[in-house]
Design an enzyme around this catalytic site. Structure first.
Site, mmCIF file in Angstrom:
data_model
loop_
_atom_site.group_PDB
_atom_site.id
_atom_site.type_symbol
_atom_site.label_atom_id
_atom_site.label_comp_id
_atom_site.label_asym_id
_atom_site.label_seq_id
_atom_site.Cartn_x
_atom_site.Cartn_y
_atom_site.Cartn_z
ATOM 1 C CB SER A 247 -3.850 -7.291 5.064
ATOM 2 O OG SER A 247 -3.603 -6.092 4.371
ATOM 3 N NE ARG B 121 -2.247 -8.161 -3.853
ATOM 4 C CZ ARG B 121 -2.882 -8.780 -2.872
ATOM 5 N NH1 ARG B 121 -2.203 -9.232 -1.853
ATOM 6 N NH2 ARG B 121 -4.185 -8.957 -2.901
ATOM 7 C CG HIS C 291 -1.927 -1.016 1.348
ATOM 8 N ND1 HIS C 291 -2.006 -1.896 2.392
ATOM 9 C CD2 HIS C 291 -2.982 -1.316 0.521
ATOM 10 C CE1 HIS C 291 -3.052 -2.705 2.222
ATOM 11 N NE2 HIS C 291 -3.656 -2.375 1.097
ATOM 12 C CE LYS D 190 -10.950 -9.437 3.317
ATOM 13 N NZ LYS D 190 -9.690 -9.689 2.768
HETATM 14 N N1 COA Z 1 0.687 -4.485 -2.678
HETATM 15 C C1 COA Z 1 0.535 -5.587 -1.937
HETATM 16 N N2 COA Z 1 -0.631 -5.950 -1.400
HETATM 17 C C2 COA Z 1 -1.701 -5.185 -1.605
HETATM 18 C C3 COA Z 1 -1.611 -4.026 -2.345
HETATM 19 C C4 COA Z 1 -0.371 -3.685 -2.895
HETATM 20 N N3 COA Z 1 -0.227 -2.594 -3.641
HETATM 21 N N4 COA Z 1 -2.828 -3.466 -2.398
HETATM 22 C C5 COA Z 1 -3.635 -4.256 -1.701
HETATM 23 N N5 COA Z 1 -2.954 -5.289 -1.211
HETATM 24 C C6 COA Z 1 -3.544 -6.411 -0.473
HETATM 25 C C7 COA Z 1 -3.937 -6.092 0.933
HETATM 26 O O1 COA Z 1 -2.904 -6.382 1.826
HETATM 27 C C8 COA Z 1 -5.164 -6.976 1.119
HETATM 28 O O2 COA Z 1 -4.795 -8.276 1.489
HETATM 29 P P1 COA Z 1 -5.871 -9.362 2.014
HETATM 30 O O3 COA Z 1 -6.664 -9.800 0.819
HETATM 31 O O4 COA Z 1 -5.042 -10.443 2.553
HETATM 32 O O5 COA Z 1 -6.712 -8.660 3.039
HETATM 33 C C9 COA Z 1 -5.789 -7.016 -0.260
HETATM 34 O O6 COA Z 1 -4.739 -6.728 -1.149
HETATM 35 C C10 COA Z 1 -6.841 -5.964 -0.491
HETATM 36 O O7 COA Z 1 -6.775 -4.972 0.494
HETATM 37 P P2 COA Z 1 -7.041 -3.459 0.441
HETATM 38 O O8 COA Z 1 -6.534 -2.830 -0.809
HETATM 39 O O9 COA Z 1 -6.560 -2.898 1.737
HETATM 40 O O10 COA Z 1 -8.548 -3.366 0.534
HETATM 41 P P3 COA Z 1 -9.762 -4.058 -0.149
HETATM 42 O O11 COA Z 1 -9.512 -4.703 -1.454
HETATM 43 O O12 COA Z 1 -10.356 -4.883 0.929
HETATM 44 O O13 COA Z 1 -10.578 -2.715 -0.403
HETATM 45 C C11 COA Z 1 -12.481 -1.429 -0.987
HETATM 46 C C12 COA Z 1 -11.724 -2.742 -1.098
HETATM 47 C C13 COA Z 1 -12.551 -0.926 0.414
HETATM 48 C C14 COA Z 1 -11.840 -0.396 -1.882
HETATM 49 C C15 COA Z 1 -13.885 -1.798 -1.529
HETATM 50 O O14 COA Z 1 -14.363 -2.950 -0.860
HETATM 51 C C16 COA Z 1 -14.881 -0.688 -1.322
HETATM 52 O O15 COA Z 1 -14.867 0.264 -2.062
HETATM 53 N N6 COA Z 1 -15.757 -0.828 -0.308
HETATM 54 C C17 COA Z 1 -16.778 0.143 0.014
HETATM 55 C C18 COA Z 1 -18.141 -0.355 -0.484
HETATM 56 C C19 COA Z 1 -18.168 -0.269 -1.976
HETATM 57 O O16 COA Z 1 -18.233 0.790 -2.535
HETATM 58 N N7 COA Z 1 -18.096 -1.456 -2.591
HETATM 59 C C20 COA Z 1 -17.922 -1.577 -4.002
HETATM 60 C C21 COA Z 1 -19.215 -1.662 -4.696
HETATM 61 S S1 COA Z 1 -18.831 -2.152 -6.323
#
Ligand code: COA
Length: 162
Positions: free
Chosen positions: A129, A91, A18, A42
């Site tokens: 994560s 990734r 990140h 989750k």
């Molecule tokens: N390098 C390495 N790892 C990365 C990374 C990077 N650049 N970017 C993300 N990751 C990993 C994280 O560690 C995390 O690992 P995990 O799967 O083991 O938890 C995973 O990728 C994704 O995490 P992160 O980017 O923190 O968040 P997310 O994918 O859970 O986020 C939201 C998603 C919050 C953006 C999305 O769910 C959202 O917008 N939610 C709000 C409700 C909404 O609008 N939903 C969409 C309707 S279409």
């Protein structure tokens, strides 16, 4: 007008993957909003306040990085902030498939908001994560994968649980 982008995520916890995306975004945009999703599909391990706190420490020397949190739809948050660009790191192919689906859904909801993608640095593409939490739980070293403040918080949380 400032060239602003939103980097949304769960950040549970924030990883060097990140951080790398945000630091690279700063070379392209004037202002980066790191937006922490309070809720996730989750149940998060860290509270929203803990995730925001870690990110504030990580980016305390970056005046162009703002840490915020949001609840509900991400595109609604972007609209409220009057920002039309979202940045997400990718990734691998499975990230691509998930991100593509999310981008299309977000475009269907709000066509005036675009999602941009940046490939994660090769040496960080194994970082997640979930994997980090698992390594810490089993006593391994995650110092190459997270900022020191995250390592401390992970160990504190583990100690509280045991
Ligand atoms: N390098 C390495 N790892 C990365 C990374 C990077 N650049 N970017 C993300 N990751 C990993 C994280 O560690 C995390 O690992 P995990 O799967 O083991 O938890 C995973 O990728 C994704 O995490 P992160 O980017 O923190 O968040 P997310 O994918 O859970 O986020 C939201 C998603 C919050 C953006 C999305 O769910 C959202 O917008 N939610 C709000 C409700 C909404 O609008 N939903 C969409 C309707 S279409």
């Amino acid at each position: 007008m400032k060239n602003t982008v939103i980097c949304p995520g769960t950040f549970d916890p924030p990883t060097n993957g990140h951080i790398n995306i945000v630091e690279r975004a700063l070379k392209i945009f004037d202002h980066v909003i790191v937006a922490v999703a309070v809720q996730s599909t989750k149940p998060p391990y860290f509270t929203a306040a803990e995730r925001v706190g870690m990110l504030k420490t990580i980016f305390e020397n970056h005046p162009n990085v703002e840490i915020d949190q949001f609840d509900g739809l991400m595109v609604e948050y972007a609209r409220r902030r009057n920002v039309h660009k979202i940045l997400r790191g990718i990734r691998n192919v499975s990230d691509y498939e998930f991100e593509n689906q999310m981008m299309l859904a977000n475009r269907a909801l709000t066509p005036d908001i675009d999602t941009l993608f940046m490939m994660t640095e090769g040496q960080l593409s194994h970082v997640s994560s979930t994997i980090i939490r698992e390594i810490v739980r089993l006593g391994g070293n995650v110092s190459s994968m997270v900022h020191p403040v995250v390592e401390v918080k992970l160990k504190e949380k583990l100690n509280k649980e045991s």
